[in-house]
Design a protein around this motif. Structure first.
Motif, PDB file in Angstrom:
ATOM      1  N   LYS A   1       0.829  -1.202   0.000  1.00 35.65           N
ATOM      2  CA  LYS A   1       0.000   0.000   0.000  1.00 35.65           C
ATOM      3  C   LYS A   1       0.862   1.250   0.000  1.00 35.65           C
ATOM      4  O   LYS A   1       0.529   2.248  -0.645  1.00 35.65           O
ATOM      5  CB  LYS A   1      -0.918   0.010   1.215  1.00 35.65           C
ATOM      6  N   ASP A   2       1.974   1.160   0.730  1.00 36.07           N
ATOM      7  CA  ASP A   2       2.865   2.318   0.787  1.00 36.07           C
ATOM      8  C   ASP A   2       3.493   2.621  -0.560  1.00 36.07           C
ATOM      9  O   ASP A   2       3.906   3.756  -0.821  1.00 36.07           O
ATOM     10  CB  ASP A   2       3.977   2.088   1.815  1.00 36.07           C
ATOM     11  N   LYS A   3       3.582   1.591  -1.443  1.00 32.62           N
ATOM     12  CA  LYS A   3       4.237   1.746  -2.734  1.00 32.62           C
ATOM     13  C   LYS A   3       3.240   2.070  -3.847  1.00 32.62           C
ATOM     14  O   LYS A   3       3.620   2.201  -5.004  1.00 32.62           O
ATOM     15  CB  LYS A   3       5.020   0.495  -3.091  1.00 32.62           C
TER      16      LYS A   3
ATOM     17  N   ASN B   1      -2.831   4.711  -9.723  1.00 34.02           N
ATOM     18  CA  ASN B   1      -2.997   3.376 -10.354  1.00 34.02           C
ATOM     19  C   ASN B   1      -1.644   2.701 -10.602  1.00 34.02           C
ATOM     20  O   ASN B   1      -1.559   1.733 -11.342  1.00 34.02           O
ATOM     21  CB  ASN B   1      -3.755   3.495 -11.677  1.00 34.02           C
ATOM     22  N   GLU B   2      -0.569   3.264  -9.985  1.00 35.77           N
ATOM     23  CA  GLU B   2       0.764   2.722 -10.182  1.00 35.77           C
ATOM     24  C   GLU B   2       1.292   2.094  -8.904  1.00 35.77           C
ATOM     25  O   GLU B   2       1.063   2.601  -7.806  1.00 35.77           O
ATOM     26  CB  GLU B   2       1.729   3.818 -10.643  1.00 35.77           C
ATOM     27  N   VAL B   3       2.053   0.973  -9.081  1.00 33.03           N
ATOM     28  CA  VAL B   3       2.725   0.290  -7.973  1.00 33.03           C
ATOM     29  C   VAL B   3       4.199   0.246  -8.329  1.00 33.03           C
ATOM     30  O   VAL B   3       4.587  -0.357  -9.345  1.00 33.03           O
ATOM     31  CB  VAL B   3       2.179  -1.134  -7.757  1.00 33.03           C
ATOM     32  N   ASP B   4       5.026   0.855  -7.509  1.00 29.79           N
ATOM     33  CA  ASP B   4       6.460   0.901  -7.772  1.00 29.79           C
ATOM     34  C   ASP B   4       7.169  -0.071  -6.851  1.00 29.79           C
ATOM     35  O   ASP B   4       7.325   0.170  -5.663  1.00 29.79           O
ATOM     36  CB  ASP B   4       6.977   2.340  -7.545  1.00 29.79           C
ATOM     37  N   LEU B   5       7.599  -1.208  -7.428  1.00 28.36           N
ATOM     38  CA  LEU B   5       8.330  -2.233  -6.676  1.00 28.36           C
ATOM     39  C   LEU B   5       9.753  -2.381  -7.215  1.00 28.36           C
ATOM     40  O   LEU B   5      10.408  -3.397  -6.979  1.00 28.36           O
ATOM     41  CB  LEU B   5       7.598  -3.587  -6.777  1.00 28.36           C
ATOM     42  N   SER B   6      10.228  -1.361  -7.921  1.00 30.23           N
ATOM     43  CA  SER B   6      11.593  -1.417  -8.455  1.00 30.23           C
ATOM     44  C   SER B   6      12.600  -1.293  -7.325  1.00 30.23           C
ATOM     45  O   SER B   6      12.304  -0.732  -6.261  1.00 30.23           O
ATOM     46  CB  SER B   6      11.805  -0.296  -9.480  1.00 30.23           C
ATOM     47  N   LEU B   7      13.814  -1.868  -7.602  1.00 27.00           N
ATOM     48  CA  LEU B   7      14.896  -1.786  -6.625  1.00 27.00           C
ATOM     49  C   LEU B   7      14.468  -2.281  -5.244  1.00 27.00           C
ATOM     50  O   LEU B   7      14.880  -1.732  -4.217  1.00 27.00           O
ATOM     51  CB  LEU B   7      15.411  -0.335  -6.536  1.00 27.00           C
ATOM     52  N   SER B   8      13.640  -3.293  -5.218  1.00 26.72           N
ATOM     53  CA  SER B   8      13.138  -3.841  -3.942  1.00 26.72           C
ATOM     54  C   SER B   8      13.803  -5.168  -3.586  1.00 26.72           C
ATOM     55  O   SER B   8      13.388  -5.840  -2.634  1.00 26.72           O
ATOM     56  CB  SER B   8      11.626  -4.037  -4.025  1.00 26.72           C
ATOM     57  N   ASN B   9      14.810  -5.523  -4.357  1.00 26.36           N
ATOM     58  CA  ASN B   9      15.530  -6.784  -4.114  1.00 26.36           C
ATOM     59  C   ASN B   9      14.585  -7.998  -4.095  1.00 26.36           C
ATOM     60  O   ASN B   9      14.727  -8.913  -3.272  1.00 26.36           O
ATOM     61  CB  ASN B   9      16.298  -6.684  -2.786  1.00 26.36           C
TER      62      ASN B   9
ATOM     63  N   CYS C   1      14.787  -3.777 -12.043  1.00 27.21           N
ATOM     64  CA  CYS C   1      15.951  -3.772 -11.163  1.00 27.21           C
ATOM     65  C   CYS C   1      15.748  -4.633  -9.930  1.00 27.21           C
ATOM     66  O   CYS C   1      15.990  -4.196  -8.778  1.00 27.21           O
ATOM     67  CB  CYS C   1      16.309  -2.313 -10.754  1.00 27.21           C
ATOM     68  N   ASN C   2      15.304  -5.850 -10.142  1.00 29.44           N
ATOM     69  CA  ASN C   2      15.199  -6.830  -9.052  1.00 29.44           C
ATOM     70  C   ASN C   2      15.946  -8.110  -9.467  1.00 29.44           C
ATOM     71  O   ASN C   2      16.708  -8.096 -10.450  1.00 29.44           O
ATOM     72  CB  ASN C   2      13.735  -7.138  -8.759  1.00 29.44           C
ATOM     73  N   ASN C   3      15.757  -9.167  -8.723  1.00 22.42           N
ATOM     74  CA  ASN C   3      16.428 -10.450  -9.000  1.00 22.42           C
ATOM     75  C   ASN C   3      15.413 -11.544  -9.397  1.00 22.42           C
ATOM     76  O   ASN C   3      15.568 -12.719  -9.050  1.00 22.42           O
ATOM     77  CB  ASN C   3      17.220 -10.908  -7.775  1.00 22.42           C
ATOM     78  N   ILE C   4      14.393 -11.147 -10.119  1.00 26.29           N
ATOM     79  CA  ILE C   4      13.323 -12.082 -10.511  1.00 26.29           C
ATOM     80  C   ILE C   4      13.810 -12.954 -11.670  1.00 26.29           C
ATOM     81  O   ILE C   4      14.225 -12.442 -12.712  1.00 26.29           O
ATOM     82  CB  ILE C   4      12.056 -11.302 -10.918  1.00 26.29           C
ATOM     83  N   THR C   5      13.745 -14.279 -11.475  1.00 27.46           N
ATOM     84  CA  THR C   5      14.210 -15.225 -12.509  1.00 27.46           C
ATOM     85  C   THR C   5      13.057 -15.832 -13.316  1.00 27.46           C
ATOM     86  O   THR C   5      13.276 -16.316 -14.436  1.00 27.46           O
ATOM     87  CB  THR C   5      15.006 -16.361 -11.856  1.00 27.46           C
ATOM     88  N   SER C   6      11.850 -15.780 -12.747  1.00 24.97           N
ATOM     89  CA  SER C   6      10.699 -16.347 -13.472  1.00 24.97           C
ATOM     90  C   SER C   6       9.413 -15.745 -12.922  1.00 24.97           C
ATOM     91  O   SER C   6       9.382 -15.239 -11.794  1.00 24.97           O
ATOM     92  CB  SER C   6      10.654 -17.870 -13.339  1.00 24.97           C
ATOM     93  N   LEU C   7       8.371 -15.825 -13.734  1.00 22.71           N
ATOM     94  CA  LEU C   7       7.055 -15.356 -13.314  1.00 22.71           C
ATOM     95  C   LEU C   7       6.189 -16.582 -13.009  1.00 22.71           C
ATOM     96  O   LEU C   7       6.140 -17.516 -13.822  1.00 22.71           O
ATOM     97  CB  LEU C   7       6.407 -14.530 -14.422  1.00 22.71           C
TER      98      LEU C   7
ATOM     99  N   THR D   1      -5.221  -9.902 -15.118  1.00 17.51           N
ATOM    100  CA  THR D   1      -5.700  -9.397 -16.409  1.00 17.51           C
ATOM    101  C   THR D   1      -6.006  -7.889 -16.387  1.00 17.51           C
ATOM    102  O   THR D   1      -6.302  -7.319 -17.452  1.00 17.51           O
ATOM    103  CB  THR D   1      -6.959 -10.160 -16.834  1.00 17.51           C
ATOM    104  N   HIS D   2      -5.943  -7.274 -15.227  1.00 16.12           N
ATOM    105  CA  HIS D   2      -6.209  -5.841 -15.156  1.00 16.12           C
ATOM    106  C   HIS D   2      -4.973  -5.012 -15.486  1.00 16.12           C
ATOM    107  O   HIS D   2      -5.066  -3.784 -15.669  1.00 16.12           O
ATOM    108  CB  HIS D   2      -6.699  -5.466 -13.743  1.00 16.12           C
ATOM    109  N   LEU D   3      -3.797  -5.659 -15.590  1.00 13.40           N
ATOM    110  CA  LEU D   3      -2.562  -4.919 -15.834  1.00 13.40           C
ATOM    111  C   LEU D   3      -2.545  -4.350 -17.250  1.00 13.40           C
ATOM    112  O   LEU D   3      -2.903  -5.023 -18.213  1.00 13.40           O
ATOM    113  CB  LEU D   3      -1.350  -5.829 -15.632  1.00 13.40           C
ATOM    114  N   VAL D   4      -2.073  -3.090 -17.333  1.00 12.33           N
ATOM    115  CA  VAL D   4      -1.977  -2.393 -18.622  1.00 12.33           C
ATOM    116  C   VAL D   4      -0.508  -2.161 -18.996  1.00 12.33           C
ATOM    117  O   VAL D   4      -0.131  -2.261 -20.161  1.00 12.33           O
ATOM    118  CB  VAL D   4      -2.722  -1.050 -18.563  1.00 12.33           C
ATOM    119  N   LYS D   5       0.310  -1.870 -17.968  1.00  6.66           N
ATOM    120  CA  LYS D   5       1.726  -1.595 -18.207  1.00  6.66           C
ATOM    121  C   LYS D   5       2.550  -2.334 -17.166  1.00  6.66           C
ATOM    122  O   LYS D   5       2.275  -2.245 -15.971  1.00  6.66           O
ATOM    123  CB  LYS D   5       1.991  -0.085 -18.130  1.00  6.66           C
ATOM    124  N   VAL D   6       3.572  -3.070 -17.638  1.00  7.51           N
ATOM    125  CA  VAL D   6       4.439  -3.847 -16.737  1.00  7.51           C
ATOM    126  C   VAL D   6       5.881  -3.602 -17.154  1.00  7.51           C
ATOM    127  O   VAL D   6       6.238  -3.756 -18.332  1.00  7.51           O
ATOM    128  CB  VAL D   6       4.118  -5.354 -16.797  1.00  7.51           C
ATOM    129  N   ASP D   7       6.710  -3.239 -16.167  1.00  7.79           N
ATOM    130  CA  ASP D   7       8.139  -3.038 -16.411  1.00  7.79           C
ATOM    131  C   ASP D   7       8.910  -4.115 -15.667  1.00  7.79           C
ATOM    132  O   ASP D   7       8.929  -4.151 -14.438  1.00  7.79           O
ATOM    133  CB  ASP D   7       8.555  -1.638 -15.923  1.00  7.79           C
TER     134      ASP D   7
END
Length: 322
Positions: A11-13, A17-25, A47-53, A61-67
């Motif tokens: 919630k803090d991030k 309509n945007e959620v910023d989880l960049s640089l969150s390790n 900028c995280n260490n995500i290897t797979s979704l 399905t509500h997502l419009v933009k994903v970085d």
């Protein structure tokens, strides 16, 4: 970190309509938490260490933009094409070599960046350089076109496989029907053979019974015929001993009379009349002649009776011979 704290941190991030989880390790995407905020249509996971979704990511399905730039992604989930609302996807600087075939279903996609990924040559050619906004839009269009071609090829392969499987199934069904028909025909033939066997056994039994009855009938007729012949023979032969005995006695008496007559003639008409042995014979002859003269009528009747008896005897003998 508890689930509630994660929700609070998320919630803090959130900003609008945007959620910023960049640089969150982050090593994985907080899918459950993102699913709770359907109004957050823009998510920055760069900028995280995500290897797979995870597969559940395809349900957002509500997502419009994903970085997802500058992560360690080596592959994307097969059902990524379910994100029907996705218009902007940044995959810059990952470790992707291929895209899932369902990528062609992202019909709303207008912007795509695939720079700095070890893409296969054909896919890299379709993606282009993505050095500016225009090129990234072209990348989205060309990659979608390329993936639709792959999708069509996959569909054709799948269709061929389905047709082949359908044909194999049809052939199996034909073989099954043919096998069932052969088995049915074999059972029918076995039943017919068994019925024919029983019929032959029945006919053989009836023939044997008929033969036994015929033999029995012949035996009874033979016994009856033999019995009748025996009765007839007995009826014919039964009086024979009596007639034979009478004839024998008559013959013996005749021979005796002839013998006596011969002796009497010899003693009376020859020189033997003076012999001592002939004296009693001559006396007996004289007495007999005297008695015969006295019994002349009786003797005549006796002779007639003897003649009649002899005649009957001769006739009976002649009839028996015939």
């Amino acid at each position: 970190m508890s689930k509630n704290s994660k929700v609070l941190n998320l919630k803090d991030k959130i900003s609008g309509n945007e959620v910023d989880l960049s640089l969150s390790n982050l090593a994985e995407v907080p899918v459950r938490e993102l699913a709770s905020f359907t109004k957050a249509t823009v998510v920055d996971l760069s900028c995280n260490n995500i290897t797979s979704l995870p597969p559940e990511f395809c349900n957002l399905t509500h997502l419009v933009k994903v970085d997802l730039s500058k992560n360690q992604l080596t592959c994307l989930p097969d059902d990524l094409g379910n994100l029907a609302s996705l218009q902007h996807l940044d995959l810059y600087n990952n470790k992707l070599s291929v895209l899932p075939v369902s990528f062609s279903h992202l019909r709303s996609l207008k912007w795509l960046d695939l720079k700095d990924n070890p893409l296969e040559a054909v896919l890299a050619k379709a993606a282009g350089d993505c050095l500016d906004e225009k090129q990234c839009k072209q990348c989205a269009t060309q990659v979608l076109q390329h993936m639709r071609g792959l999708q069509d090829e996959v569909d054709r392969v799948r269709q061929k496989r389905l047709l082949r499987e359908k044909e194999l199934e049809r052939k199996r069904e034909v073989k099954q029907r043919e096998r069932e028909a052969r088995e049915k025909e074999a059972r029918k033939r076995e039943k017919a053979e068994e019925k024919e066997k029983r019929r032959k056994e029945y006919n053989a039994q009836m023939a044997a019974v008929a033969v036994r009855e015929q033999q029995k009938k012949k035996s009874e007729e033979k016994k009856k015929k033999n019995g009748q012949a025996a009765d007839k023979k007995a009826a014919v032969e039964k009086p024979k001993p009596q007639r034979s005995l009478i004839g024998l006695m008559f013959k013996l008496l005749l021979l005796l009379l002839l013998g006596l007559a011969g002796v009497a003639a010899a003693c009376r008409l020859t020189d033997l009349q003076k012999e001592a042995a002939c004296v009693p014979v001559n006396i007996a002859v004289d007495d007999g002649l005297s008695w015969a003269k006295e019994q002349e009528g009786v003797i005549r009747q006796l002779v007639q009776n003897l003649s009649s008896a002899a005649k009957e005897f001769l006739e009976s003998t002649q009839a028996t011979k015939n």
